[in-house]
Enzyme design. Structure first.
Site, mmCIF file in Angstrom:
data_model
loop_
_atom_site.group_PDB
_atom_site.id
_atom_site.type_symbol
_atom_site.label_atom_id
_atom_site.label_comp_id
_atom_site.label_asym_id
_atom_site.label_seq_id
_atom_site.Cartn_x
_atom_site.Cartn_y
_atom_site.Cartn_z
ATOM 1 N N ARG A 935 50.925 40.013 -4.957
ATOM 2 C CA ARG A 935 49.953 41.040 -4.585
ATOM 3 C C ARG A 935 49.321 41.578 -5.873
ATOM 4 O O ARG A 935 50.023 41.849 -6.850
ATOM 5 C CB ARG A 935 50.682 42.146 -3.839
ATOM 6 C CG ARG A 935 49.796 43.109 -3.146
ATOM 7 C CD ARG A 935 50.632 44.154 -2.434
ATOM 8 N NE ARG A 935 51.297 43.637 -1.253
ATOM 9 C CZ ARG A 935 52.372 44.215 -0.695
ATOM 10 N NH1 ARG A 935 52.887 45.298 -1.224
ATOM 11 N NH2 ARG A 935 52.913 43.702 0.382
ATOM 12 N N ARG A 1004 52.130 52.441 -5.925
ATOM 13 C CA ARG A 1004 51.507 51.138 -5.686
ATOM 14 C C ARG A 1004 49.989 51.216 -5.807
ATOM 15 O O ARG A 1004 49.454 52.222 -6.255
ATOM 16 C CB ARG A 1004 51.918 50.682 -4.294
ATOM 17 C CG ARG A 1004 53.445 50.667 -4.130
ATOM 18 C CD ARG A 1004 53.870 49.495 -3.371
ATOM 19 N NE ARG A 1004 55.286 49.410 -3.175
ATOM 20 C CZ ARG A 1004 55.815 48.799 -2.126
ATOM 21 N NH1 ARG A 1004 55.036 48.290 -1.191
ATOM 22 N NH2 ARG A 1004 57.117 48.680 -2.023
ATOM 23 N N LYS A 1074 59.001 53.366 -2.283
ATOM 24 C CA LYS A 1074 57.597 53.185 -2.682
ATOM 25 C C LYS A 1074 56.802 54.489 -2.572
ATOM 26 O O LYS A 1074 57.198 55.412 -1.850
ATOM 27 C CB LYS A 1074 56.965 52.109 -1.814
ATOM 28 C CG LYS A 1074 57.007 52.380 -0.323
ATOM 29 C CD LYS A 1074 56.513 51.151 0.432
ATOM 30 C CE LYS A 1074 56.894 51.192 1.907
ATOM 31 N NZ LYS A 1074 56.661 49.939 2.587
ATOM 32 N N CYS A 1296 49.336 42.753 10.791
ATOM 33 C CA CYS A 1296 50.028 42.453 9.531
ATOM 34 C C CYS A 1296 50.312 40.955 9.459
ATOM 35 O O CYS A 1296 50.097 40.230 10.419
ATOM 36 C CB CYS A 1296 51.327 43.238 9.442
ATOM 37 S SG CYS A 1296 52.586 42.586 10.554
ATOM 38 N N CYS A 1302 56.788 36.632 6.415
ATOM 39 C CA CYS A 1302 57.469 37.914 6.207
ATOM 40 C C CYS A 1302 58.900 37.834 6.720
ATOM 41 O O CYS A 1302 59.142 37.522 7.888
ATOM 42 C CB CYS A 1302 56.715 39.029 6.909
ATOM 43 S SG CYS A 1302 57.642 40.563 6.784
ATOM 44 N N CYS A 1341 56.978 43.988 13.076
ATOM 45 C CA CYS A 1341 58.222 44.748 13.063
ATOM 46 C C CYS A 1341 57.864 46.214 12.900
ATOM 47 O O CYS A 1341 56.701 46.544 12.644
ATOM 48 C CB CYS A 1341 59.130 44.268 11.915
ATOM 49 S SG CYS A 1341 58.771 45.036 10.338
HETATM 50 S S1 SF4 Z 1 57.325 44.076 7.247
HETATM 51 FE FE1 SF4 Z 1 56.898 44.157 9.418
HETATM 52 S S2 SF4 Z 1 54.960 45.168 9.500
HETATM 53 FE FE2 SF4 Z 1 55.156 44.455 7.422
HETATM 54 S S3 SF4 Z 1 54.244 42.424 7.368
HETATM 55 FE FE3 SF4 Z 1 56.395 42.139 7.832
HETATM 56 S S4 SF4 Z 1 56.418 42.109 10.038
HETATM 57 FE FE4 SF4 Z 1 54.525 43.012 9.500
#
Ligand code: SF4
Ligand SMILES: Cc1cc2nc3c(=O)[nH]c(=O)nc-3n(C[C@H](O)[C@H](O)[C@H](O)COP(=O)(O)O)c2cc1C
Length: 1432
Positions: A935, A1004, A1074, A1296, A1302, A1341
């Site tokens: 990132r 951040r 964070k 997301c 992820c 999530c």
């Molecule tokens: S942590 Fe959860 S909200 Fe963030 S990208 Fe992963 S799945 Fe999506």
């Protein structure tokens, strides 16, 4: 140059051993004849453990060795050469100038010589008496120049060759000296084969200009060429002959250059009497250079010639004129690689190379027996061990093949025979000992001597030979009646000779290690060898779904501890197979050789193209899917494992890492200081075992865990078990075979619950197998601990899902007759301490029931080193260094450890793995598909076209060819491999961006409004974003040191005293969690300013033309945990107003309050929002003001109207224009028919202004000059980038990343939302709301990366295909939404939303937003603050 010859000395075994010794020890002493004693040799050999074993046990054969001409020279016969392979290999490694001369019959079998061609030495053949002497010196000189051992075959008919006799006279010759001293500057850069070819060619030229490593003779336009090793037939008018003198290394270029361009077929005339493999060795070598593997073959102008393989099995294996005529005629009819015997073809093409399929499955036992004989490995065993070979369950044993009972093919059966033989042999040794000791036993002096020799060397095949056995038998026949003790020896005389005992089996054994009895053999400790053939395809075919999972027999055996293990592949390295078989035979205990036999369709077939077999073997070995290795557990730790191929499978690597670490720690005193703390914790128990000696009762701990809870519980049980002196193994369930359970004494299972009552991924196969198994577990006791959440599925009827796997496993083990030690323990996320509450009770009951809760008389106390915390990790990281530099330099794996992984976030990168590939990789025993997300730190989301293009290139070069515009206004790259991390970071920095603090417990990326309608104010907020970002930047130099510099900048061991990093703002522990900052300009809230820890809301001056200052808001944050009401999303609340010149310092002070007062003990409660709710706003204001030294002013009025983006063209400041385009979920990829990423690269190349990334994941082509608008519009239109013809719902949607990268995702998001919107669009269209903006967001999530909790409609992933549905956020993002329905699937989402959308269309007030309507209509209650988010 004429050279004298002298007599070959009489070969002697002692000399052979001495030779081995001389080479192994790098001796410079001339050892000729039998001058050296075996004792001296043994002492010398002691330097090489593998050789010592071999020299002791194997018959090295006749050999004469000495040192001459600057090289060790030896002469041996062809049959003995095979046994010198380990010696040759050792010489290769030591780069020794060694030459072994081997006489071979001109028309004789050279298969033994060719067998060593994989040992890494050069292989040279002379074809005449003159060449014999010349090439002997060529080999000597080239060996010295190259530092490579040579095997030189010379015609036996040319008489003995004694290099010493003529090496001295030429040693002083100027040309020879020049040759040896020549080290052409560029020589080392040449590939090894080219270098060797050139060196040999030059050495040959010293003797005769007509000599060449490769020589073609015949017409220049021959289409058929014979290839021979050494002398070949005379060329005919139609055929050419390629005479290969230097076969190894074979220089591909030289071969191609030597062949006429017209050559369409090359026939390898093999000079082998019997073939251990279905195709001849020469063919394989030619195939290797003429037909490169399919995947690395460059496009060739002319197709390579077809390679054919002719073998004459009519002794001697030479080709008569008549046979050659047949070969010529027959070869012309073949258009694909083939193998044939001219004696058999007789012009009948059908008879060629009759395909023979060798598959042991589904055949009658007679048939199996016949086919096993054809397997190359069987032939090899016979060749190596001859009459000593005893295969208890294969070809030679009628007892196993003659009966139709399937169970007789398992190793246990043959093992019974071998074990009985071993027992009898032990009894024989006892009887001999007794007879020799007892003076009353009358033994002739001859028998006494023979028996004494036997007793002293009975395990040494070179001593306990068939000849000695025959001699003893003869003497016994005469003396047996003299005394019962002699009679007793006579009765056991069949066991006098040292047999090489083997069990040969196929894939079946690998599926079912438990019942196949493999472990019986291993645990017996008896000197029994197993050859296990593996015919699976590696690595191309995923295992069939539902098929039983295969176990890695080699790994299993290595884990066992006391067995020799080798993994071999005859078509990849023939020589290594020979070595492994010899070593296995010499090993004084159980040995397992797993052998790869490539096949297709479940059978091994001689009808395969040899090229195919070669390629398959090569790929399997090169990819690491089938590593070649040898493992001898009796050797010192650093020499135990010999990797013979380049790559290892992850599972083997893990095993080795553990084993090495154990050995390293065990060897030293158990002072664990300086050992990495994680390792220390893991090793504590093992060290206790190592230094404590005896192992206690066995305990197997199995776990299945998707997160880490169940695994952590399992490891705790394991550690406690070790502390109680138990012999513990702790494994994921799928690493263990159910069939082995009957052999376990005590099993503890820790299993969590995934999906809806499902077993976590790494336990599914095991649980499936457990349910299908019919094993009897009456000898096994067990206890189960389950982890679940009693409210994960809150509906009453879903109570069955609570801790379902644990309850199922517990029941099933009892059904299989295992004894339950204690009732299953159930951990519940809802309990005060989550699963740990239930675990504490379970553990106590477990140890009490096992009655081992006391150690050394004192009650067991938990004195383990606690797991390192995140806070400790930061402190010991030396300002974010950890061992990142070493970890990224380690090319042996694609991942970093947990602790470096956490530190990497501070550097802007996360380790992830492709979760789509997890099951497949797990099944294959491969490491996860690890990669890294990077990132960028991009304050305000502003990038120049050059920066855009740099990111575009990096995504292609190192990433997965896509970029993501994140919800925090920056670029993200995905799929960057560890080995490319550094280069990618450097690329980003070269483009004048960086990734510092883009993630991690620090401030951040600072986001700022990008809304084009307020373009005149944007430079100011963008500058503020950049200033805050710079002000709060960590000051460690670790980032530059790791990614940009080539050496430590500061903080290294040597430099710490001189230059030390320090963090004036953060300190060594940085922040508790964070910290995110945003800046908005009302009335647009495109940044969702209240969703972050700290927000700035611009307060505008007159007519909105300038910014006076900011309302400062604190305590926003989205993340929470399902069903954990202590966690909740919160929107920021106002602290007060500050004039704009104080904005930066306010950011610092707010951050410092959080630094000092944030919760560092519980990361789930560590965000600033909880610190705000814990202390209240008044306290916060005081804290901040105290640090500021001035008071904040009361908040000033402002109004937000929306939080979405404004699409399309907007005229901004005079002369400049912005175009905001819609980028679905921020993903920039080239999709079929829609090459979005490439199109934007083209835009970047044409653009003179800037790019603005928005917090909703869209893109603004900013600052387009008036005169450029037509050009840019046309460009955007050409690529359909200007398409805004979407429903307003889609234009206000955001998702997301979630799956597959992820690690926290519980459900799909980015890949699914577009499809769901297709379906919702139908509802919206039907309700006439296509142009009514409704903010809809989805996350995989509850962490909330796409800010779902202030959306009007939100879907938050709970399990695959299942989401919680929230409604009622405000359109401007200033109100949280409320749970409407838990755990809904797609059908339910549509069913639920359809009527509400319709109702909204019909009943809404003028201008009323969807989020407000659902509250007014009573569909959900309004959420007023974070703390009441969960109140329904
Ligand atoms: S942590 Fe959860 S909200 Fe963030 S990208 Fe992963 S799945 Fe999506
Ligand atoms: C996606 C998901 C689905 C879950 N489903 C269930 C369930 O059906 N029943 C249950 O009792 N617990 C369920 N849980 C709760 C987990 O089992 C519990 O949090 C456990 O501690 C996780 O352990 P792990 O980290 O070893 O995977 C679920 C958790 C997640 C994340």
């Amino acid at each position: 140059m004429g050279l004298p010859t002298s007599e070959l000395r009489a070969p002697s075994t002692a000399a052979a051993v001495a030779y081995a010794a001389a080479i192994a020890a790098g001796s410079t002493t001339a050892i000729v004849g039998s001058a050296a004693t075996t004792t001296t040799a043994g002492a010398l050999i002691g330097e090489s453990d593998r050789l010592a074993r071999l020299a002791h046990a194997a018959e090295l054969g006749p050999l004469v060795a000495g040192r001459s001409g600057g090289a060790v020279s030896a002469v041996t016969d062809a049959a003995s050469l095979v046994r010198l392979i380990p010696v040759l290999r050792d010489s290769v490694q030591r780069k020794q100038a060694v030459v072994v001369h081997v006489p071979v019959a001109t028309a004789g079998d050279v298969s033994s010589v060719l067998a060593v061609r994989g040992a890494g030495c050069a292989l040279l053949r002379s074809a005449s008496a003159q060449q014999a002497v010349d090439f002997a010196l060529v080999a000597t000189l080239a060996a010295r120049r190259l530092g490579v051992p040579f095997v030189h075959c010379f015609p036996a008919s040319s008489g003995p060759v004694d290099v010493r006799a003529y090496s001295e006279p030429i040693a002083g010759h100027a040309d020879v000296r020049a040759y040896l001293e020549a080290a052409a500057e560029d020589e080392p850069q040449l590939p090894a084969a080219e270098r060797a070819h050139a060196a040999v060619a030059q050495a040959m030229a010293l003797f005769d200009a007509s000599y060449a490593p490769l020589a073609y003779a015949g017409v220049p336009d021959a289409s058929l060429v014979y290839a021979t090793f050494g002398a070949g037939p005379e060329p005919s008018p139609a055929t050419g002959v390629l005479q290969i003198s230097l076969l190894r290394p074979l220089d591909a270029q030289a071969v191609r250059a030597a062949l006429p361009a017209t050559a369409a077929r090359v026939v390898a005339l093999e000079q082998v009497a019997r073939q251990p493999t279905p195709w001849g060795p020469l063919l394989f070598d030619l195939a290797g250079v003429l037909q490169p593997a399919a995947d690395d073959a460059p496009a060739q102008a002319t197709p390579p010639p077809i390679i054919l393989d002719a073998v004459s099995t009519v002794p001697p294996p030479a080709f008569t004129a008549e046979q050659l005529a047949r070969v010529t005629a027959h070869a012309a009819t073949l258009n694909a690689p083939a193998h044939f015997n001219p004696a058999e073809v007789a012009g009948v093409p059908e008879a060629i190379a009759e395909a023979e399929d060798v598959s042991l499955a589904g055949l009658s036992l007679d048939e199996q027996r016949r086919r096993v004989e054809q397997i190359p490995y069987g032939q090899l065993l016979r060749d190596l061990f001859g009459p000593r070979l005893h295969v208890a369950n294969a070809a030679e044993s009628s007892s196993i093949w003659g009966d139709a009972r399937r169970d007789q093919t398992v190793p246990e059966f043959g093992f019974g025979l071998l074990a009985a033989a071993e027992r009898d042999r032990a009894r024989l040794a006892q009887a001999v000992t007794a007879a020799l000791r007892d003076v009353a036993v009358p033994l002739s002096a001859q028998l006494h001597a023979a028996l004494s020799t036997w007793l002293g060397g009975r395990d040494n095949a070179a001593v306990a030979t068939a000849e000695l056995a025959a001699e003893i038998r003869e003497l016994l026949a005469a003396e047996r009646h003299a005394h019962p003790a002699v009679e007793a020896i006579h009765a056991l005389q069949a066991h006098l000779a040292r047999a090489s005992s083997w069990l040969v089996g196929a894939d079946e054994w690998a599926y079912d290690l438990g019942s196949s009895g493999v472990h019986h053999v291993l645990s017996s400790g008896l000197n029994v060898n197993m050859l296990v053939l593996d015919t699976a395809q590696y690595p191309f075919v995923a295992e069939r779904k539902g098929a039983p999972r295969k176990k890695d027999v080699g790994l299993y055996a290595m884990n066992y501890g006391a067995a020799y293990v080798a993994s071999v592949a005859v078509y990849a390295s023939y020589t290594q197979v020979l070595e492994a078989l010899l070593e296995a035979d010499a090993f004084p205990g159980p040995a397992v050789v797993v052998a790869y036999l490539p096949h297709t369709d479940g059978v091994f077939s001689t009808s395969y193209s040899p090229i195919e077999v070669l390629q398959q073997s090569k790929r399997a070995v090169d990819s690491g899917a089938w590593p070649l290795y040898r493992w001898d557990p009796t050797l010192p730790a650093d020499r135990r494992f010999q990797l013979d191929s380049e790559k290892l499978r992850r599972s083997v690597e893990d095993f080795l890492r553990r084993d090495n670490a154990l050995a390293a720690i065990g060897a030293a005193a158990p002072d664990l200081r300086g050992v990495d703390a994680a390792l220390e914790t893991r090793m504590r128990g093992d060290v206790a075992d190592l230094v404590g000696g005896l192992r206690g009762p066995p305990l197997l701990v199995l776990f299945a865990s998707d997160g880490s809870n169940a695994e952590e519980a399992a490891r705790r049980v394991a550690r406690q078990g070790r502390r109680r002196g138990m012999d513990v193994r702790c494994l994921a369930m799928d690493e263990y075979e159910v069939d082995e359970l009957p052999f376990e004494k005590t099993v503890v299972v820790s299993v969590s619950t995934a999906g809806q009552g499902e077993v976590p991924t790494n336990g599914r196969e095991f649980v499936k197998a457990l349910h299908a198994a019919s094993v009897n577990l009456s000898e096994t006791q067990f206890a189960v601990f389950g982890l679940g959440d009693s409210h994960y599925w809150p509906r009453e009827e879903d109570a069955i899902f609570y801790n379902k796997p644990a309850r199922d496993v517990d029941r099933r083990l009892a059904e299989l007759s295992a004894t339950r030690i204690v009732d299953a323990g159930l951990g519940d996320d809802q309990d005060a301490d989550g699963w740990e509450t239930g675990f504490a009770d379970f553990e106590q009951r477990l140890w009490a029931a096992l009655n081992i809760d006391v150690i050394g008389g004192a009650a067991a106390v938990d004195d383990e080193a606690p797991k390192r915390t995140d806070e400790e990790n930061k402190v010991i990281s030396n300002y974010l260094r950890g061992t990142i530099a070493q970890a990224i330099a380690d090319s042996s794996c694609g991942y970093v450890d947990e602790w470096d992984g956490k530190l990497l976030k501070f550097h802007g990168t996360y380790m992830q793995d492709d979760r789509d590939l997890r099951p497949e990789r797990l099944a294959k025993g491969e490491e996860k598909a690890f990669s890294f997300m990077i990132r960028v730190r991009l304050p305000g989301g502003i990038a120049t076209p050059a920066q855009w293009l740099a990111m575009d290139r990096l995504a292609d070069e190192y990433g997965n060819h896509t970029m993501k515009i994140t919800t925090r206004q920056t670029f993200q790259l995905h799929g960057v491999l560890k080995r490319n991390l550094r280069e990618t970071m450097r690329g980003i920095n070269r483009a004048l961006m960086d990734t510092i603090a883009a993630c991690g417990d620090v401030n951040r990326n600072v986001v700022a409004s990008a809304n084009p309608l307020q373009a005149h104010l944007q430079p100011e907020v963008a500058r503020l974003a950049a200033d805050i970002s710079a002000h709060l930047l960590p000051s460690t130099s670790a980032y530059h040191e790791i990614w940009l510099a080539d050496e430590l900048v500061a903080g290294s061991a040597e430099q710490t005293s001189a230059v030390e990093d320090h963090e004036p703002l953060y300190g060594a522990t940085y922040l508790p969690r964070k910290f995110k900052v945003a800046i908005a300009i009302p009335p647009e809230n495109d940044v969702d300013v209240v969703a972050y820890d700290l927000g700035y809301i611009a307060i505008l001056g007159e007519a909105g033309q300038s910014i006076l200052g900011y309302n400062v808001v604190i305590g926003g944050g989205m993340g929470m945990t399902h069903n954990n009401k202590k966690t909740y999303p919160r929107l920021a609340t106002c602290l007060g107003y500050v004039p704009k010149d104080k904005a930066v310092i306010v950011a610092e002070k707010v951050m410092l309050v959080q630094r000092d007062h944030g919760d560092r003990t519980n990361r789930k409660h560590a965000r600033l929002k909880y610190t705000v709710d814990d202390h209240g706003m008044d306290w916060w204001r005081e804290q901040v003001e105290e640090r500021l030294g001035f008071r904040l002013e009361p908040p000033r009025p402002y109004e937000f109207v929306r939080n979405g983006d404004r699409y399309g063209w907007v005229k901004t400041t005079p002369g400049l224009n912005n175009f905001t385009m819609f980028v679905q979920n921020g993903r920039l990829a080239d999709l079929p028919g829609r090459p979005l990423k490439s199109a934007l690269a083209e835009v970047a190349r044409a653009h003179t202004g800037l790019f603005r990334l928005t917090c909703n994941g869209h893109l603004i082509v900013a600052d387009v000059r008036d005169e450029d608008v037509p050009r840019m519009s046309a460009l955007l239109a050409a690529h359909r980038l200007d398409n805004l013809d979407y429903s307003a719902l889609r234009l206000h949607s955001m998702a997301c990343v979630a799956l597959p990268t992820c690690g926290l995702a519980m459900a799909e998001s980015e890949r699914y939302l577009p499809r769901l919107i297709d379906l919702l669009d139908a509802l919206v269209d039907a309700a006439g709301l296509r142009n009514d903006a409704i903010v809809i967001r989805m996350t995989g999530c509850p962490n909330g990366c796409a800010r779902p909790y202030n959306a009007e409609i939100a879907l938050v992933g709970k399990a695959p295909g299942t989401y919680n549905l929230y409604l009622g956020g405000s359109h401007s993002g200033e109100r949280l939404n409320k749970i409407f329905r838990e755990s809904v699937d797609e059908d339910q989402i549509l069913e639920l939303l359809g009527p509400i959308i319709k109702q909204y269309a019909l009943e809404r007030n003028d201008g009323e937003r969807f989020g407000d309507f659902v509250i007014r209509a009573g569909i959900v209650k309004a959420t007023r603050e974070g703390k009441d988010f969960h109140d329904v």
